[in-house]
Design an enzyme around this catalytic site. Sequence first.
Site, mmCIF file in Angstrom:
data_model
loop_
_atom_site.group_PDB
_atom_site.id
_atom_site.type_symbol
_atom_site.label_atom_id
_atom_site.label_comp_id
_atom_site.label_asym_id
_atom_site.label_seq_id
_atom_site.Cartn_x
_atom_site.Cartn_y
_atom_site.Cartn_z
ATOM 1 N N GLY A 72 0.788 -1.220 0.000
ATOM 2 C CA GLY A 72 0.000 0.000 0.000
ATOM 3 C C GLY A 72 0.820 1.270 0.000
ATOM 4 O O GLY A 72 0.483 2.247 -0.675
ATOM 5 N N ASN A 152 -7.432 4.308 9.073
ATOM 6 C CA ASN A 152 -6.829 3.117 9.665
ATOM 7 C C ASN A 152 -6.901 3.092 11.182
ATOM 8 O O ASN A 152 -6.809 2.036 11.800
ATOM 9 C CB ASN A 152 -5.364 2.982 9.221
ATOM 10 N N GLN A 180 -7.421 0.152 3.917
ATOM 11 C CA GLN A 180 -8.252 -0.413 4.973
ATOM 12 C C GLN A 180 -9.630 -0.843 4.477
ATOM 13 O O GLN A 180 -10.319 -1.596 5.150
ATOM 14 C CB GLN A 180 -8.430 0.617 6.104
ATOM 15 N N CYS A 326 4.196 4.477 22.626
ATOM 16 C CA CYS A 326 5.013 3.274 22.422
ATOM 17 C C CYS A 326 4.889 2.698 21.015
ATOM 18 O O CYS A 326 5.771 1.988 20.558
ATOM 19 C CB CYS A 326 4.672 2.199 23.457
#
Length: 392
Positions: A72, A152, A180, A326
Amino acid sequence: MGKKIYMDNSATTPVKQEVLDEMLPFFSTKYGNPSSIYSLGSQSKNAVEISREKVAKALNAKTNEIFFTAGGSEADNWALKGVAFANRKKGNHIITSKIEHHGILHTCEYLQKQGFKVTYLDVDEYGIVDLKQLEKAITDETILISIMFANNEIGTIQPIKEIGKIAKDNDIYFHTDAVQAVGHIKIDVDELNIDLLSLAAHKFYGPKGIGALFIRQGVKIDPLISGGAQERSRRAGTENVPGIIGMGKAIEIAYENLDEKNTRLIRLRDRLINKIFEKIDYVRLNGHPTKRLPGNVNICFEFIEGESLLLSLDMVGIAGSSGSACTSGTLEPSHVLLAIGLPHEIAHGSLRLSLGDFNTEEEVDFVVEKLVEIVARLRSMSPLYENIKEVK
């Protein structure tokens, strides 16, 4: 650890067995190069063209409008760079939105350094672009509008048909990053006025490393990769034959009984959302309540950090994702959540759970049960939450 529950299908999906079975011979006995003229090569070439037909059929496109890529992100890069450089004499202005995938946003940043102008449209609280703002942003220099089909992170589905009509009425190319959406939503490139569309197989139970770009016949676009005559001299490099075969099979399966699959997924999705809201306070659903991907759930939990929530879920065997530090590699929360108006402190507590074909009602209930425990534990360590409880 015992139980393993995968709810990160927006990140990637497992390859279905039927897809793998179809791919395997092309790693071993059917290994010919499609560019070779002998029978072993012709065998591969024929298989590639059959897969091209399957992808085209899924989009209601012509077979010669499908070009295979490595995924993509490559398709996004090709659409934007290819159109921008090929049409530079006509204009140098591109319109996109603030909630695009980084495959689009980073490419736009690159093009700005090359002298192109880019307008980044705002979105509303649900993540939907303002069509009036889009129309106002158009200038005589506008050559391309690129708006993603479905987000997404928050799952919001854009008014693609209306955007496509605006582009068509103004003689502007319209590209949509549908990574998506393909395999999960019915897409007709003619009905939706789409000129270019990006997709990736690993989002609908196909292999990684293979995608495609739909390029409507007549669109003026430069190649992204030069060096060979593959893909009608528009994308050089020996074709990833097993990947292409896998994508063809995966997209074929994806659109079989799609309505039934989506009815089931929406039921699971809504069960997950409703149970979370029943059992946990101070939560917010991100994205449009109904105009969203069938399996997407994105929720912010106040007074906790998303990365702590994500790691705690992993410890009990649940795989999800977060838009917080994170997973993004930065201290900034998700650009999508900021664009829909969330303050930093709430955006940092986001959790995306994306359901797929293999998830069950029992898994949904188990996830909610564990979320209740984890959120309570994490909030017990939050002074802010304790203050709120005291005031309440």
